[in-house]
Design a protein around this motif. Structure first.
Motif, PDB file in Angstrom:
ATOM      1  N   HIS A   1      71.993  68.000  19.418  1.00 49.95           N
ATOM      2  CA  HIS A   1      71.273  68.667  20.503  1.00 49.95           C
ATOM      3  C   HIS A   1      69.805  68.857  20.138  1.00 49.95           C
ATOM      4  O   HIS A   1      68.902  68.644  20.972  1.00 49.95           O
ATOM      5  N   GLN A   2      69.554  69.235  18.900  1.00 50.96           N
ATOM      6  CA  GLN A   2      68.177  69.438  18.447  1.00 50.96           C
ATOM      7  C   GLN A   2      67.387  68.132  18.468  1.00 50.96           C
ATOM      8  O   GLN A   2      66.212  68.094  18.842  1.00 50.96           O
ATOM      9  N   ALA A   3      68.063  67.042  18.084  1.00 44.18           N
ATOM     10  CA  ALA A   3      67.401  65.744  18.067  1.00 44.18           C
ATOM     11  C   ALA A   3      67.064  65.253  19.475  1.00 44.18           C
ATOM     12  O   ALA A   3      66.067  64.545  19.685  1.00 44.18           O
ATOM     13  N   ARG A   4      67.862  65.635  20.475  1.00 41.70           N
ATOM     14  CA  ARG A   4      67.648  65.209  21.850  1.00 41.70           C
ATOM     15  C   ARG A   4      66.634  66.073  22.603  1.00 41.70           C
ATOM     16  O   ARG A   4      66.081  65.643  23.607  1.00 41.70           O
ATOM     17  N   GLU A   5      66.415  67.265  22.119  1.00 45.14           N
ATOM     18  CA  GLU A   5      65.613  68.236  22.855  1.00 45.14           C
ATOM     19  C   GLU A   5      64.197  67.715  23.130  1.00 45.14           C
ATOM     20  O   GLU A   5      63.492  67.264  22.224  1.00 45.14           O
ATOM     21  N   GLY A   6      63.815  67.762  24.402  1.00 41.11           N
ATOM     22  CA  GLY A   6      62.471  67.350  24.795  1.00 41.11           C
ATOM     23  C   GLY A   6      62.262  65.857  24.875  1.00 41.11           C
ATOM     24  O   GLY A   6      61.141  65.396  25.067  1.00 41.11           O
ATOM     25  N   LYS A   7      63.336  65.084  24.730  1.00 38.24           N
ATOM     26  CA  LYS A   7      63.220  63.631  24.745  1.00 38.24           C
ATOM     27  C   LYS A   7      63.930  63.059  25.965  1.00 38.24           C
ATOM     28  O   LYS A   7      64.895  63.617  26.455  1.00 38.24           O
ATOM     29  N   VAL A   8      63.396  61.923  26.441  1.00 37.22           N
ATOM     30  CA  VAL A   8      63.996  61.223  27.573  1.00 37.22           C
ATOM     31  C   VAL A   8      64.640  59.938  27.060  1.00 37.22           C
ATOM     32  O   VAL A   8      64.014  59.167  26.333  1.00 37.22           O
ATOM     33  N   ALA A   9      65.892  59.722  27.432  1.00 38.38           N
ATOM     34  CA  ALA A   9      66.591  58.523  26.981  1.00 38.38           C
ATOM     35  C   ALA A   9      65.980  57.280  27.623  1.00 38.38           C
ATOM     36  O   ALA A   9      65.855  57.199  28.844  1.00 38.38           O
ATOM     37  N   ASP A  10      65.552  56.331  26.800  1.00 40.67           N
ATOM     38  CA  ASP A  10      64.931  55.093  27.280  1.00 40.67           C
ATOM     39  C   ASP A  10      65.374  53.967  26.351  1.00 40.67           C
ATOM     40  O   ASP A  10      64.771  53.747  25.296  1.00 40.67           O
ATOM     41  N   LEU A  11      66.421  53.258  26.738  1.00 40.47           N
ATOM     42  CA  LEU A  11      66.983  52.224  25.893  1.00 40.47           C
ATOM     43  C   LEU A  11      65.991  51.088  25.669  1.00 40.47           C
ATOM     44  O   LEU A  11      65.866  50.567  24.554  1.00 40.47           O
ATOM     45  N   GLY A  12      65.263  50.694  26.725  1.00 40.08           N
ATOM     46  CA  GLY A  12      64.293  49.614  26.583  1.00 40.08           C
ATOM     47  C   GLY A  12      63.216  49.955  25.568  1.00 40.08           C
ATOM     48  O   GLY A  12      62.834  49.125  24.734  1.00 40.08           O
ATOM     49  N   LYS A  13      62.740  51.174  25.612  1.00 46.41           N
ATOM     50  CA  LYS A  13      61.714  51.622  24.671  1.00 46.41           C
ATOM     51  C   LYS A  13      62.253  51.647  23.245  1.00 46.41           C
ATOM     52  O   LYS A  13      61.565  51.278  22.289  1.00 46.41           O
ATOM     53  N   LEU A  14      63.486  52.058  23.129  1.00 44.89           N
ATOM     54  CA  LEU A  14      64.109  52.101  21.808  1.00 44.89           C
ATOM     55  C   LEU A  14      64.252  50.706  21.222  1.00 44.89           C
ATOM     56  O   LEU A  14      63.963  50.482  20.039  1.00 44.89           O
TER      57      LEU A  14
ATOM     58  N   GLY B  94      59.250  49.458  16.803  1.00 42.78           N
ATOM     59  CA  GLY B  94      59.197  48.866  15.472  1.00 42.78           C
ATOM     60  C   GLY B  94      58.742  47.423  15.502  1.00 42.78           C
ATOM     61  O   GLY B  94      57.954  47.008  16.368  1.00 42.78           O
ATOM     62  N   GLN B  95      59.221  46.651  14.571  1.00 48.34           N
ATOM     63  CA  GLN B  95      58.812  45.254  14.461  1.00 48.34           C
ATOM     64  C   GLN B  95      59.603  44.409  15.448  1.00 48.34           C
ATOM     65  O   GLN B  95      60.766  44.107  15.229  1.00 48.34           O
ATOM     66  N   THR B  96      58.954  44.030  16.529  1.00 48.04           N
ATOM     67  CA  THR B  96      59.583  43.184  17.541  1.00 48.04           C
ATOM     68  C   THR B  96      58.680  41.997  17.843  1.00 48.04           C
ATOM     69  O   THR B  96      57.470  42.034  17.590  1.00 48.04           O
ATOM     70  N   TRP B  97      59.248  40.964  18.373  1.00 55.32           N
ATOM     71  CA  TRP B  97      58.465  39.809  18.776  1.00 55.32           C
ATOM     72  C   TRP B  97      59.157  39.106  19.929  1.00 55.32           C
ATOM     73  O   TRP B  97      60.332  39.339  20.173  1.00 55.32           O
ATOM     74  N   THR B  98      58.401  38.290  20.645  1.00 50.35           N
ATOM     75  CA  THR B  98      58.933  37.560  21.787  1.00 50.35           C
ATOM     76  C   THR B  98      58.985  36.082  21.446  1.00 50.35           C
ATOM     77  O   THR B  98      58.003  35.513  20.955  1.00 50.35           O
ATOM     78  N   VAL B  99      60.110  35.446  21.708  1.00 50.32           N
ATOM     79  CA  VAL B  99      60.268  34.002  21.466  1.00 50.32           C
ATOM     80  C   VAL B  99      59.953  33.270  22.749  1.00 50.32           C
ATOM     81  O   VAL B  99      60.610  33.477  23.785  1.00 50.32           O
ATOM     82  N   ASP B 100      58.891  32.426  22.734  1.00 48.65           N
ATOM     83  CA  ASP B 100      58.512  31.655  23.906  1.00 48.65           C
ATOM     84  C   ASP B 100      59.198  30.301  23.916  1.00 48.65           C
ATOM     85  O   ASP B 100      59.557  29.771  22.876  1.00 48.65           O
ATOM     86  N   ASP B 101      59.344  29.747  25.154  1.00 49.57           N
ATOM     87  CA  ASP B 101      59.879  28.383  25.222  1.00 49.57           C
ATOM     88  C   ASP B 101      58.750  27.404  24.983  1.00 49.57           C
ATOM     89  O   ASP B 101      57.592  27.790  24.724  1.00 49.57           O
ATOM     90  N   ARG B 102      59.001  26.122  25.126  1.00 56.68           N
ATOM     91  CA  ARG B 102      58.007  25.104  24.788  1.00 56.68           C
ATOM     92  C   ARG B 102      56.798  25.174  25.690  1.00 56.68           C
ATOM     93  O   ARG B 102      55.700  24.718  25.343  1.00 56.68           O
ATOM     94  N   GLU B 103      56.961  25.746  26.902  1.00 51.10           N
ATOM     95  CA  GLU B 103      55.833  25.827  27.830  1.00 51.10           C
ATOM     96  C   GLU B 103      55.107  27.157  27.739  1.00 51.10           C
ATOM     97  O   GLU B 103      54.234  27.475  28.547  1.00 51.10           O
ATOM     98  N   GLY B 104      55.456  27.950  26.751  1.00 49.85           N
ATOM     99  CA  GLY B 104      54.749  29.209  26.551  1.00 49.85           C
ATOM    100  C   GLY B 104      55.263  30.368  27.348  1.00 49.85           C
ATOM    101  O   GLY B 104      54.638  31.435  27.383  1.00 49.85           O
ATOM    102  N   HIS B 105      56.404  30.173  28.029  1.00 47.70           N
ATOM    103  CA  HIS B 105      57.000  31.265  28.778  1.00 47.70           C
ATOM    104  C   HIS B 105      58.000  32.015  27.901  1.00 47.70           C
ATOM    105  O   HIS B 105      58.678  31.383  27.061  1.00 47.70           O
ATOM    106  N   PRO B 106      58.124  33.329  28.082  1.00 47.45           N
ATOM    107  CA  PRO B 106      59.139  34.067  27.311  1.00 47.45           C
ATOM    108  C   PRO B 106      60.525  33.492  27.560  1.00 47.45           C
ATOM    109  O   PRO B 106      60.890  33.203  28.708  1.00 47.45           O
ATOM    110  N   ALA B 107      61.242  33.270  26.508  1.00 46.00           N
ATOM    111  CA  ALA B 107      62.582  32.665  26.595  1.00 46.00           C
ATOM    112  C   ALA B 107      63.570  33.640  27.216  1.00 46.00           C
ATOM    113  O   ALA B 107      63.412  34.831  27.067  1.00 46.00           O
TER     114      ALA B 107
END
Length: 347
Positions: free
Chosen positions: A317-330, A334-347
């Motif tokens: 409960h203490q860890a959740r207090e004042g926070k909004v659940a956002d799975l996409g943000k989670l 950190g260290q993330t990257w996007t893999v593009d296809d051969r034409e430069g579009h996100p895969a």
């Protein structure tokens, strides 16, 4: 829900806790008496079948959930405490009764029993101790006495037996009690365990009619029981033998001793008044050798502390207090990257 909030009591009868399943233990097994004691106790404490769960491992005692009209889990050998922990954390409103035996709970499940006790999960733990493996045909168990003859110890066991109550105290349990299958006092012990907030450990001596018959008759037999049983009551002197004997403290040796009581003057004899919060005396009572001493029964130790689920859920409960659940943000943190296809579009 905080476990200090009492579960609403409901009105039931013994019949409400009986299932349509045929109760199948060996004729004369002590498990029948324990089952009836539990089924009589549940209405008296106002238990709600819809919020009661019986959890067992493997063994004769582990058939218990089939015979109680509530929720139940018949789980894996020795792992009932792990299941009980998950159930309680998932729904703290549930009233958990854990059923195990001396083999299931003290051997393969010894580590799980230790952890549920030290964590102090709010539940009742009934350990049926018949000093033998009954379901698997009479092998010696962790609590079998030295000299026990069995298929695995034909010349007699040389192991020193484990003491379930000593184990529980060593694991940090805050409630320790003892009873036996056919005792009229067993429901009172169960009520005291249920009233305790935290892991309540009850060792129940249980007669195995087939492989270890009458093992506990030396103290459980009705005739002369008053000389061999010490039923402990908080705030009352430790008297037995119809009040003619008592338990006193040998101050020099720091051990307990049996003393004679003359004319009912237990104070002059130095008889101890039972204090369920005294852990040191509880250890001594558990270790009292039967023979020179009576068998200590009833509530030996009762000193509550905050429960495991309160700590875990409070932290969550203490860890959740004042926070909004956002799975996409989670996921993007950190260290993330996007893999593009051969034409430069996100895969």
């Amino acid at each position: 829900m905080n476990d200090m909030t009492p579960i609403a009591k409901v009105q039931t009868t013994l019949k409400d806790w009986e299932t349509d399943q045929e109760v199948r233990w060996c004729p004369g097994c002590g498990d029948y008496a324990i089952l009836k004691a539990v089924q009589r106790t549940l209405p008296e404490i106002g238990a709600d079948p819809s919020k009661t769960v019986f959890v067992s491992g493997i063994g004769c005692s582990s058939r218990f959930p089939y015979y109680v009209e509530s929720y139940g889990f018949h789980t894996i050998h020795g792992r009932a405490p792990a299941f009980a922990t998950g159930i309680k954390l998932a729904n703290p409103e549930l009233d958990i009764w854990l059923v195990t035996g001396d083999g299931d709970g003290m051997s393969i499940g010894g580590n799980h029993t230790m952890h549920v006790l030290r964590r102090n999960l709010n539940c009742q733990i009934m350990l049926f101790n018949n000093e033998i493996y009954g379901l698997t045909k009479g092998q010696y168990s962790p609590t079998s006495r030295q000299g026990t003859n069995s298929p695995t110890t034909p010349l007699g066991s040389v192991d020193r037996p484990a003491s379930p109550c000593a184990f529980a105290l060593g694991a940090g349990a805050r409630f320790i009690a003892r009873g036996f299958d056919v005792s009229k006092e067993l429901p009172n012990v169960l009520k005291a365990a249920h009233a305790h907030r935290g892991a309540a450990f009850i060792e129940i001596f249980q007669n195995c009619i087939v492989y270890n018959k009458d093992r506990f008759e030396e103290f459980a037999a009705p005739k002369g029981a008053e000389d061999r049983q010490l039923w402990l009551k908080n705030g009352e002197p430790m008297l037995f033998g119809k009040g003619t004997k008592g338990i006193a403290l040998d101050a020099e040796a720091l051990t307990l001793k049996v003393v004679d009581v003359t004319d009912g003057d237990w104070q002059a004899a130095g008889v101890i008044v039972h204090d369920v919060t005294n852990r040191s005396i509880a250890h001594m009572l558990v270790e009292m050798p039967f023979g020179p001493f009576p068998m200590a029964l009833g509530v030996l130790y009762d000193d509550p502390r905050p429960t495991f689920e309160d700590a875990v859920l409070g932290q969550d409960h203490q860890a959740r207090e004042g926070k909004v659940a956002d799975l996409g943000k989670l996921l993007a943190k950190g260290q993330t990257w996007t893999v593009d296809d051969r034409e430069g579009h996100p895969a």
